[in-house]
Structure formats: structure tokens, C-alpha cells
Scaffold this motif. Structure first.
Motif, short mmCIF file in Angstrom:
data_model
loop_
_atom_site.label_atom_id
_atom_site.label_comp_id
_atom_site.label_asym_id
_atom_site.label_seq_id
_atom_site.Cartn_x
_atom_site.Cartn_y
_atom_site.Cartn_z
N GLN A 1 -9.79 -4.03 17.78
CA GLN A 1 -10.48 -3.70 19.04
C GLN A 1 -10.90 -2.24 19.07
N LYS B 1 -14.81 -0.91 19.15
CA LYS B 1 -15.28 -0.05 20.24
C LYS B 1 -15.41 1.41 19.84
N ASN C 1 -7.05 -1.33 22.65
CA ASN C 1 -6.42 -2.57 23.10
C ASN C 1 -5.74 -2.30 24.44
#
Length: 172
Positions: A26, A30, A36
């Protein structure tokens, strides 16, 4: 899958360098450290500074941490890993930590976020150089429970003591 770490979060003259191992999927997707929402990193810092960093944008979080003389990075530059678990990391290479420390002589200590980051830093030292900057193994903020499971409060105690030890006299 081959993964590459992100650039460090750095501004001014940091006193602390917090090293992770390799960002999770994650975070890499991003391009944000500790993205996360179950990772406890930003919540622990929020509790320490008494500011809700989780309510801020990522850019504001980075600015806040940097303004409090904390730099963020990872010990691993590249690795192969399927998923996000540190135990799945293979074929790792290191970020140039000694050069980073030399370029930022204000750094007083390295906090390793979890066992893998600490073990990788020790491996880096054996292969590359011996760092003069003290390194401390901190409990992982990962949402995946480790072998020695500590409560959130116990983790905070360790993290907050480490941060306070080096930031107590610093001016932001």
C-alpha cells in the motif's frame, strides 16, 4: 516482484533517522511511508506529539515530522517480495545509509522500525561499513503481529522513550 524503496523524508538538520525495512504494498502504491491505515506509526507519533497526524494530508505529515527533526527512510534500496511481509523479502540491496549519515551529521541515533530493519542494518554494516551512529531496535509498527507481541501501550512506551531521549532539548 522487484521493488524499489522511496526517497527519504528529510528536511533541515534531523536528529533522528527512523529506518523501516521496505515499504509495504500500500505504501509503495501510494508512494507514502506507513500508508496502511492499520500501521501504528502515525498514531504513535500523534500520541507522542499530541497532534492528530492521521487527520493531516501525507504532505503535512511529512512536513510535521521533518520540522521535529525526524527523517524517514528504509534500509533496503531494492528487494524481491511477493506481498508485504518482511519474511518474504529476498535478494535485497541496501540504501547508502553511511553516506546519508555523513551528509546529515546532526543525526544522533537511528531507530529501526522492527526486527527486519534492525537485522538488515547490521548486515549492511558487516558488508559495507561500521556506523558510528547508535542504532536501536524498536517494536514494529506493522499491522502484522510479530513473534514478541507487545500491546499498543507497550510499543508506545518504547518508541516515545527513544524519541524523547534524542529530541528533549531540540528546538523545532
Amino acid at each position: 516482484m522487484k521493488l524499489k524503496s522511496m526517497p527519504p523524508v528529510l528536511k533541515g538538520e534531523p536528529l533522528l533517522l527512523i529506518l523501516g525495512s521496505m515499504p509495504g504494498s500500500q505504501s509503495l502504491e501510494k508512494q507514502q511511508y506507513y500508508a496502511n491505515p492499520r500501521n501504528q506509526f502515525w498514531k504513535m507519533l500523534s500520541d507522542y506529539f499530541r497532534v492528530d497526524l492521521t487527520a493531516l494530508s501525507y504532505e503535512s505529515r511529512k512536513s510535521y515530522v521533518a520540522s521535529h527533526r525526524i527523517a524517514l527512510w528504509d534500509i533496503l534500496q531494492e528487494c524481491e517480495r511477493i506481498g508485504s511481509l518482511d519474511s518474504a523479502i529476498r535478494r535485497e540491496s541496501f540504501n547508502p545509509i553511511s553516506e546519508f549519515i555523513e551528509a546529515n551529521p546532526s543525526i544522533l541515533a537511528i531507530g529501526c522500525n522492527g526486527t527486519k530493519a534492525f537485522q538488515s542494518l547490521k548486515k549492511y554494516e558487516k558488508e559495507k561499513t561500521t556506523l558510528q551512529t547508535p542504532a536501536v531496535k524498536l517494536p514494529s509498527t506493522s499491522p502484522v503481529p510479530g513473534k514478541n507481541v507487545l500491546s499498543y501501550t507497550e510499543k508506545c512506551d518504547v518508541w516515545h522513550t527513544f524519541i524523547h531521549q534524542y529530541l528533549k532539548g531540540a528546538k523545532s
